[in-house]
Design an enzyme around this catalytic site. Structure first.
Site, short mmCIF file in Angstrom:
data_model
loop_
_atom_site.label_atom_id
_atom_site.label_comp_id
_atom_site.label_asym_id
_atom_site.label_seq_id
_atom_site.Cartn_x
_atom_site.Cartn_y
_atom_site.Cartn_z
N ARG A 82 10.78 -1.60 25.23
CA ARG A 82 9.92 -1.71 24.05
C ARG A 82 10.50 -2.74 23.08
NH1 ARG A 82 9.50 3.80 21.07
NH2 ARG A 82 8.53 4.32 23.08
N HIS A 127 14.50 2.49 23.64
CA HIS A 127 13.65 1.72 24.56
C HIS A 127 13.93 0.22 24.45
CE1 HIS A 127 10.73 4.64 26.25
NE2 HIS A 127 10.93 5.31 25.13
N ASP A 134 9.67 6.45 29.61
CA ASP A 134 8.82 7.62 29.39
C ASP A 134 7.95 7.77 30.63
OD1 ASP A 134 9.82 7.92 26.80
OD2 ASP A 134 8.23 6.71 25.92
N GLU A 192 11.25 15.61 23.80
CA GLU A 192 10.15 15.07 24.61
C GLU A 192 10.44 15.24 26.09
OE1 GLU A 192 9.26 11.45 21.38
OE2 GLU A 192 10.26 11.02 23.28
N HIS A 195 10.91 11.75 28.25
CA HIS A 195 11.79 10.68 27.78
C HIS A 195 13.18 10.78 28.43
CE1 HIS A 195 13.28 8.08 24.28
NE2 HIS A 195 14.41 8.52 24.81
#
Length: 213
Positions: A82, A127, A134, A192, A195
């Site tokens: 990301r 990320h 994910d 999460e 993740h």
């Protein structure tokens, strides 16, 4: 290629790869390249729906995928590397209290102002180091996802991997995903179920900003 304002665009480092080329049969559903996400629009820095990872993370993911195939299961990724500009886009959105159009689907039980404090959004993301992913389980041959109790990016305690309120089948699925990922070198995140970060990530202190394309 140059970025807006004439600044040189950061190139993708040589040790980063398109994970789909390393992980046979990987299902790619890059949510931030489209509108099916908690903001409801494409996120800055996602120019194409490509799962980019460091080679080390992609190879570890390939070994996890190979083990899952014995169970008739596979992996589907929602987000991989990301860019830091995407994280900044998240932060700007989080500060805009008026934009709550995706609240009912992604954070129905939370006020938007709580997302930072509860760890669902951060001003720096692992990320951006290139070794966090994910993902979820899918049935092979791919037709549907394995039930996990909540969708990706559902900001709630119901998304915690250890949520005891989930049906036994869902808890078993979450445990299987976590067990397989940990066996192949990844560590889970407490908030999460989707993740995971490579334990021995090659860039633990570097946050990259090249675009996803």
């Amino acid at each position: 290629m140059t970025a807006v304002g004439g600044c040189a665009e950061e190139p993708m480092p040589a040790e980063f790869v398109d994970a789909a080329g390393v992980v046979p049969g990987l299902v790619v559903d890059m949510r931030y390249a489209g509108s099916s996400n908690f903001i409801g629009r494409p996120i800055e820095g996602y120019e194409e729906p490509v799962c980019i990872l460091t080679l080390q993370a992609a190879e570890a993911l390939a070994s996890a995928q190979a083990e899952l195939e014995a169970y008739g299961l596979g992996l589907k990724v929602f987000d991989c590397y990301r860019p830091t500009r995407a994280v900044a886009d998240f932060v700007r959105w989080a500060k805009d209290e008026a934009d709550t159009k995706m609240k009912a689907e992604f954070y129905p039980d939370l006020d938007k102002s709580e997302l930072f404090a509860r760890g669902y959004i951060a001003e720096r993301s692992g990320h951006s180091r290139g070794s966090t992913v994910d993902l979820t389980l899918v049935y092979l041959p791919y037709e549907s996802d394995v039930p996990m109790g909540t969708g990706f990016d559902f900001f709630s305690t119901r998304s915690w991997p250890t949520d005891a309120a989930q049906p036994s089948e869902v808890r078993a699925h979450r445990l299987l995903l976590s067990t397989i990922m940990q066996r192949h070198g990844f560590k889970p995140y407490t908030n999460e179920w989707w993740h995971f970060t490579l334990v021995d990530e090659p860039h633990p202190d570097n946050y990259f900003d090249f675009p996803v394309k």
